[in-house]
Design a protein around this motif. Structure first.
Motif, PDB file in Angstrom:
ATOM      1  N   ALA A  90      23.146  -2.826   5.539  1.00 40.18           N
ATOM      2  CA  ALA A  90      23.268  -1.488   6.129  1.00 40.18           C
ATOM      3  C   ALA A  90      23.974  -0.523   5.178  1.00 40.18           C
ATOM      4  O   ALA A  90      23.627   0.665   5.115  1.00 40.18           O
ATOM      5  CB  ALA A  90      24.014  -1.583   7.460  1.00 40.18           C
ATOM      6  N   ALA A  91      24.943  -1.012   4.434  1.00 43.76           N
ATOM      7  CA  ALA A  91      25.657  -0.149   3.485  1.00 43.76           C
ATOM      8  C   ALA A  91      24.703   0.323   2.387  1.00 43.76           C
ATOM      9  O   ALA A  91      24.763   1.473   1.936  1.00 43.76           O
ATOM     10  CB  ALA A  91      26.850  -0.892   2.878  1.00 43.76           C
ATOM     11  N   TYR A  92      23.827  -0.551   1.976  1.00 44.26           N
ATOM     12  CA  TYR A  92      22.839  -0.159   0.957  1.00 44.26           C
ATOM     13  C   TYR A  92      21.925   0.931   1.518  1.00 44.26           C
ATOM     14  O   TYR A  92      21.668   1.946   0.852  1.00 44.26           O
ATOM     15  CB  TYR A  92      22.044  -1.395   0.536  1.00 44.26           C
ATOM     16  CG  TYR A  92      21.108  -1.161  -0.633  1.00 44.26           C
ATOM     17  CD1 TYR A  92      21.605  -0.785  -1.880  1.00 44.26           C
ATOM     18  CD2 TYR A  92      19.732  -1.307  -0.480  1.00 44.26           C
ATOM     19  CE1 TYR A  92      20.746  -0.575  -2.955  1.00 44.26           C
ATOM     20  CE2 TYR A  92      18.866  -1.113  -1.557  1.00 44.26           C
ATOM     21  CZ  TYR A  92      19.373  -0.736  -2.783  1.00 44.26           C
ATOM     22  OH  TYR A  92      18.536  -0.523  -3.843  1.00 44.26           O
ATOM     23  N   ILE A  93      21.485   0.773   2.755  1.00 47.49           N
ATOM     24  CA  ILE A  93      20.670   1.814   3.394  1.00 47.49           C
ATOM     25  C   ILE A  93      21.446   3.131   3.441  1.00 47.49           C
ATOM     26  O   ILE A  93      20.902   4.203   3.166  1.00 47.49           O
ATOM     27  CB  ILE A  93      20.263   1.370   4.826  1.00 47.49           C
ATOM     28  CG1 ILE A  93      19.254   0.225   4.756  1.00 47.49           C
ATOM     29  CG2 ILE A  93      19.696   2.546   5.632  1.00 47.49           C
ATOM     30  CD1 ILE A  93      18.879  -0.372   6.109  1.00 47.49           C
ATOM     31  N   GLY A  94      22.728   3.036   3.758  1.00 50.44           N
ATOM     32  CA  GLY A  94      23.546   4.247   3.910  1.00 50.44           C
ATOM     33  C   GLY A  94      23.949   4.902   2.606  1.00 50.44           C
ATOM     34  O   GLY A  94      24.555   5.969   2.628  1.00 50.44           O
ATOM     35  N   GLY A  95      23.660   4.276   1.466  1.00 45.30           N
ATOM     36  CA  GLY A  95      23.932   4.952   0.199  1.00 45.30           C
ATOM     37  C   GLY A  95      24.724   4.179  -0.837  1.00 45.30           C
ATOM     38  O   GLY A  95      24.927   4.680  -1.946  1.00 45.30           O
ATOM     39  N   ALA A  96      25.186   2.964  -0.513  1.00 47.38           N
ATOM     40  CA  ALA A  96      25.868   2.174  -1.547  1.00 47.38           C
ATOM     41  C   ALA A  96      24.872   1.849  -2.668  1.00 47.38           C
ATOM     42  O   ALA A  96      23.686   1.633  -2.406  1.00 47.38           O
ATOM     43  CB  ALA A  96      26.431   0.881  -0.942  1.00 47.38           C
ATOM     44  N   ALA A  97      25.373   1.820  -3.889  1.00 45.25           N
ATOM     45  CA  ALA A  97      24.507   1.526  -5.031  1.00 45.25           C
ATOM     46  C   ALA A  97      24.325   0.025  -5.217  1.00 45.25           C
ATOM     47  O   ALA A  97      23.366  -0.416  -5.852  1.00 45.25           O
ATOM     48  CB  ALA A  97      25.095   2.136  -6.292  1.00 45.25           C
ATOM     49  N   GLY A  98      25.229  -0.749  -4.675  1.00 45.09           N
ATOM     50  CA  GLY A  98      25.138  -2.196  -4.827  1.00 45.09           C
ATOM     51  C   GLY A  98      26.222  -2.874  -4.023  1.00 45.09           C
ATOM     52  O   GLY A  98      26.996  -2.226  -3.316  1.00 45.09           O
ATOM     53  N   THR A  99      26.259  -4.203  -4.130  1.00 49.00           N
ATOM     54  CA  THR A  99      27.207  -5.009  -3.365  1.00 49.00           C
ATOM     55  C   THR A  99      27.829  -6.070  -4.259  1.00 49.00           C
ATOM     56  O   THR A  99      27.216  -6.491  -5.250  1.00 49.00           O
ATOM     57  CB  THR A  99      26.503  -5.700  -2.171  1.00 49.00           C
ATOM     58  OG1 THR A  99      27.452  -6.496  -1.462  1.00 49.00           O
ATOM     59  CG2 THR A  99      25.351  -6.601  -2.627  1.00 49.00           C
ATOM     60  N   SER A 100      29.007  -6.525  -3.887  1.00 47.44           N
ATOM     61  CA  SER A 100      29.614  -7.671  -4.571  1.00 47.44           C
ATOM     62  C   SER A 100      29.140  -8.990  -3.963  1.00 47.44           C
ATOM     63  O   SER A 100      29.387 -10.046  -4.531  1.00 47.44           O
ATOM     64  CB  SER A 100      31.139  -7.595  -4.459  1.00 47.44           C
ATOM     65  OG  SER A 100      31.541  -7.740  -3.116  1.00 47.44           O
ATOM     66  N   ASN A 101      28.485  -8.917  -2.811  1.00 43.57           N
ATOM     67  CA  ASN A 101      28.088 -10.117  -2.069  1.00 43.57           C
ATOM     68  C   ASN A 101      26.817 -10.704  -2.700  1.00 43.57           C
ATOM     69  O   ASN A 101      25.716 -10.199  -2.519  1.00 43.57           O
ATOM     70  CB  ASN A 101      27.863  -9.732  -0.611  1.00 43.57           C
ATOM     71  CG  ASN A 101      27.427 -10.897   0.263  1.00 43.57           C
ATOM     72  OD1 ASN A 101      26.967 -11.927  -0.224  1.00 43.57           O
ATOM     73  ND2 ASN A 101      27.563 -10.722   1.566  1.00 43.57           N
ATOM     74  N   THR A 102      26.995 -11.798  -3.434  1.00 40.88           N
ATOM     75  CA  THR A 102      25.890 -12.352  -4.216  1.00 40.88           C
ATOM     76  C   THR A 102      24.741 -12.811  -3.328  1.00 40.88           C
ATOM     77  O   THR A 102      23.570 -12.609  -3.667  1.00 40.88           O
ATOM     78  CB  THR A 102      26.399 -13.529  -5.072  1.00 40.88           C
ATOM     79  OG1 THR A 102      27.667 -13.171  -5.641  1.00 40.88           O
ATOM     80  CG2 THR A 102      25.436 -13.825  -6.207  1.00 40.88           C
ATOM     81  N   LEU A 103      25.069 -13.407  -2.182  1.00 42.52           N
ATOM     82  CA  LEU A 103      24.014 -13.874  -1.288  1.00 42.52           C
ATOM     83  C   LEU A 103      23.230 -12.688  -0.710  1.00 42.52           C
ATOM     84  O   LEU A 103      22.015 -12.770  -0.530  1.00 42.52           O
ATOM     85  CB  LEU A 103      24.614 -14.731  -0.166  1.00 42.52           C
ATOM     86  CG  LEU A 103      23.615 -15.444   0.747  1.00 42.52           C
ATOM     87  CD1 LEU A 103      22.677 -16.358  -0.037  1.00 42.52           C
ATOM     88  CD2 LEU A 103      24.349 -16.241   1.825  1.00 42.52           C
ATOM     89  N   ALA A 104      23.909 -11.584  -0.452  1.00 43.08           N
ATOM     90  CA  ALA A 104      23.201 -10.380   0.009  1.00 43.08           C
ATOM     91  C   ALA A 104      22.302  -9.846  -1.104  1.00 43.08           C
ATOM     92  O   ALA A 104      21.203  -9.361  -0.847  1.00 43.08           O
ATOM     93  CB  ALA A 104      24.196  -9.312   0.454  1.00 43.08           C
TER      94      ALA A 104
END
Lengths: 476, 476
Positions: free
Chosen positions: A170-184
């Motif tokens: 959801a954060a990616y949809i909302g505008g985050a450029a990426g995540t630290s969560n490798t499984l995500a």
């Protein structure tokens, strides 16, 4: 996704047995909507549709689930047999995932028999409430950063396994450029990102050794965490030492600040880097950031390139739930046809809008959003024609508008329990969410005290609602 | 439980490759602790241990996980081969699940090589932070209700699938009597509970018909939701009608209030029930309850029998994350032996306590808790002997105490990657959590502005900490 229909409030099953025994398992229509945008803001970003559809499509009770229900001693064998063959066979209409959404308008509309519609209530709300909350929170932080580069760092502070996974999505949809969560990253195709931990620094004799060891291993991805001992002392000195060596090889690097006064430190670190000739080196900040803190840093001119946001992005922070609800709007009447129903309430904003409804988005000549309209299904909103629309609770208040264009937001997503198309690529949902912010006046997007976007009723719907209220007043 | 080690922050894997290449994959010790109790309270209830141990025991990378990492282009084949055989082979010490826990004391202590200890950081924090938050929140609501009957109703407002499932588990530990989440009931053996929804009422011609139909089906479990149209009008009239018929059959029933002014309505409904001779009928309330609202209702004498709590119980409400951290406390030195390390910080409360530590709970003669002490492993706290203990950050402050009894709280839970005992029954963990509230002065349990429970350092640990600070000051 977990597609176990036991993931439901127990009363849905006791009521379901009641519907089953009493011949009340007839067609119903339910709306999922929220009553106010979260975080004191003016909008929400609808998210969670694709996971919801996947879940609905695969919903099955297992043998052990039926045995468990049987062990409770209140369900009849015939009803348990019915549940053994339970599938979701209804229709779902929904807004496109990533759409801007506003209070009282259905994000999802479900047509199903009473039992199926009841059993899915909890999982529908669980998925859509949470993902919409997080997409909205992230969009707010992204807007506060002036559409900057956000990294979602929330795994360790998220509410359990799926709290982290769904939040990354959801954060990616909302505008985050990426995540630290490798499984995500693997599961959703989201870019994975990260810097280094204090433990890396502490596993080496000193920061200089730690940073240079990292730079040697990852010359294209070095971001030095400079606050293990003394940010503006040993921390920045070591970062400049390792950074100069990288610069000598034509590589860039970054510095990460994770404690202390971010405004003060970012200015001081920028100055130190620039004085060392490292003008391209970037600054990443983190530490319990919220949209309010991000906006304040931006307005104060803090020289920040990347924002690492954890807790508040993945949990909503001080507002941890979208209070979305799922309410009956129509049921099968004595004549076998759908008839509207309405829930009244001593809190007027808790009264529902009756009937099978469509949501129309009205646009101006320049393509910007003017208002959303709740209409009865079948009513058409004509473009270029002035119409009067009514306030949803204050029935005396109205406005007139002739839309340059109008769009029906609820579109078929599932028919007879089968989804109508494959899941959209996440990057496409994200792009759609982001594009809409160019089509709405920024006053509606303000972090604090935003302008209130209109969600109004057509005259027909207003009349139907007033009719219910008047009828109930007469019976009283 | 999900036991995929990709459920980790990406930097853990990049650092891990660094440890692997540089021969730094030696023994480390990490402490998991929090810096302040959530919700402005005085305590936390430690939860999540059994799910954590299950996860650690089963942690494996799948072939597709390794392929995904390989596709990122920054991991070497040798390191990926190492990860293919990755297992958690470390030791874990922890407090007993359900224990009262206080700031700065390790709840979990991990002894593992640097890579294993790093890779598990995110999942350990994810599980323990969330479940501890929810067990603590529930205990606060339970205490506010004067140890009343709480029902956890949070599935639809929880943060995703596991947000609901783990919350049901943790809420039960914290004092909830049951849950509405049927799958949690099956999975964890928690009693399942529920009433009825507005949709049930609206699916019938009127409330009287709806309630009587329900009573006929569930004569032993009838709780009538009375606020669909008019609580004190048609709602309570219909409840009394159906309730009298049940009373005639020797059955009891309840009324549920889900909107409006709960204090006013509960008094009025009690009066109406009593006047109808239905003095045994119960009152259940719900609607965005918090510990503050519950306490206020209790102090105002509201005649409430059951509390249905959703959003705030399962998400923490306005505080949605326990800010627990996981910090290196010792690493392998040049001589191959463990040596203490310490992280300093410009925020003194963010500095860590160095070394391998035990947590001791000191009791008074009457068995009540007096203080907790952080000691170096191997130090023994003798009973009946006066000792001086030191404030954790203000090193000048101290107190002396001779405990009647003392208990080492960190006990081995896993050795060489194998858990040392089967998961405890959840009811046992819950009983243990509840029993401790009788052994601590109620001033520490106050909802607002509680007395601060002492967590102090032994002289040896205080000296070690001061030594690090002085040493770093000299280098500066």
């Amino acid at each position: 996704m977990n597609a176990n229909p036991l993931f439901t409030d127990f009363y849905e099953l006791t009521m379901a047995q009641g519907y089953w025994k009493k011949g009340l398992n007839t067609q119903t229509v339910f709306d999922m909507f929220f009553r106010r945008p979260p975080f004191g803001g003016g909008f929400s970003v609808f998210a969670g549709l694709d996971p919801l559809l996947d879940t609905l499509e695969n919903l099955r009770f297992g043998t052990d689930d039926i045995e468990y229900l049987s062990s409770l001693g209140i369900f009849e064998r015939g009803f348990l047999d019915y549940l053994s063959g339970f599938r979701f066979t209804g229709d779902v209409l929904a807004m496109k995932e990533g759409s801007l959404a506003f209070p009282n308008e259905p994000l999802v509309r479900v047509h199903a028999n009473a039992i199926e519609a009841s059993v899915i209530e909890g999982l529908l709300l669980n998925i859509v409430n949470f993902q919409t909350l997080i997409a909205t929170k992230t969009a707010r932080i992204w807007l506060a950063s002036r559409r900057g580069s956000l990294m979602e760092f929330g795994l360790r502070r998220a509410q359990g396994f799926d709290g982290a996974m769904s939040a990354s999505r959801a954060a990616y949809i909302g505008g985050a450029a990426g995540t630290s969560n490798t499984l995500a990253g693997k599961t959703w195709g989201i870019p994975v990102m990260g810097t280094m931990a204090h433990a890396w620094v502490m596993s080496h004799p000193d920061e200089k050794t730690a940073f240079n060891a990292y730079a040697e291993q990852y010359p294209d991805k070095s971001v030095f965490l400079s606050d293990t001992y003394d940010t503006l002392g040993s921390g920045i000195e070591a970062a400049i030492d390792a950074g100069k060596k990288l610069a000598g090889k034509g590589k860039n690097f970054g510095v990460r600040l994770d404690s202390g006064d971010i405004q003060y430190l970012s200015v001081a670190v920028r100055k130190a880097l620039d004085e060392a000739g490292l003008t391209k080196a970037t600054i990443t900040v983190s530490n319990e950031l919220t949209e309010e803190i991000v906006e304040s840093l931006v307005l104060n001119g803090s020289p920040i390139d990347f924002w690492g946001v954890g807790t508040h992005m993945v949990t909503g922070g001080s507002e941890s739930s979208l209070t979305g609800v799922y309410k009956l709007s129509a049921k099968t009447g004595a004549d076998g046809r759908l008839e509207p129903v309405m829930k009244l309430s001593e809190n007027p904003e808790k009264a529902t809008n009756p009937g099978v409804k469509q949501v129309w988005r009205l646009y101006n000549e320049d393509g910007s959003m003017e208002a959303d309209i709740l209409a009865l299904e079948g009513e058409e909103i004509k473009t270029g024609r002035e119409m009067r629309y009514f306030h949803p609770t204050n029935q005396g208040q109205s406005f007139t508008f002739a839309p340059a264009s109008a769009e029906a937001l609820l579109q078929p997503a599932m028919r007879a329990g089968k989804r109508l198309r494959a899941p959209a690529p996440l990057a496409e949902i994200r792009a759609w969410a982001g594009a809409q912010f160019d089509r709405i006046d920024p006053t509606y997007l303000r972090i604090l005290n935003p302008h209130v976007y209109k969600v109004s009723l057509t005259e027909n719907l207003r009349d139907m609602k007033c009719g219910f209220i008047a009828e109930y007043g007469r019976q009283k």
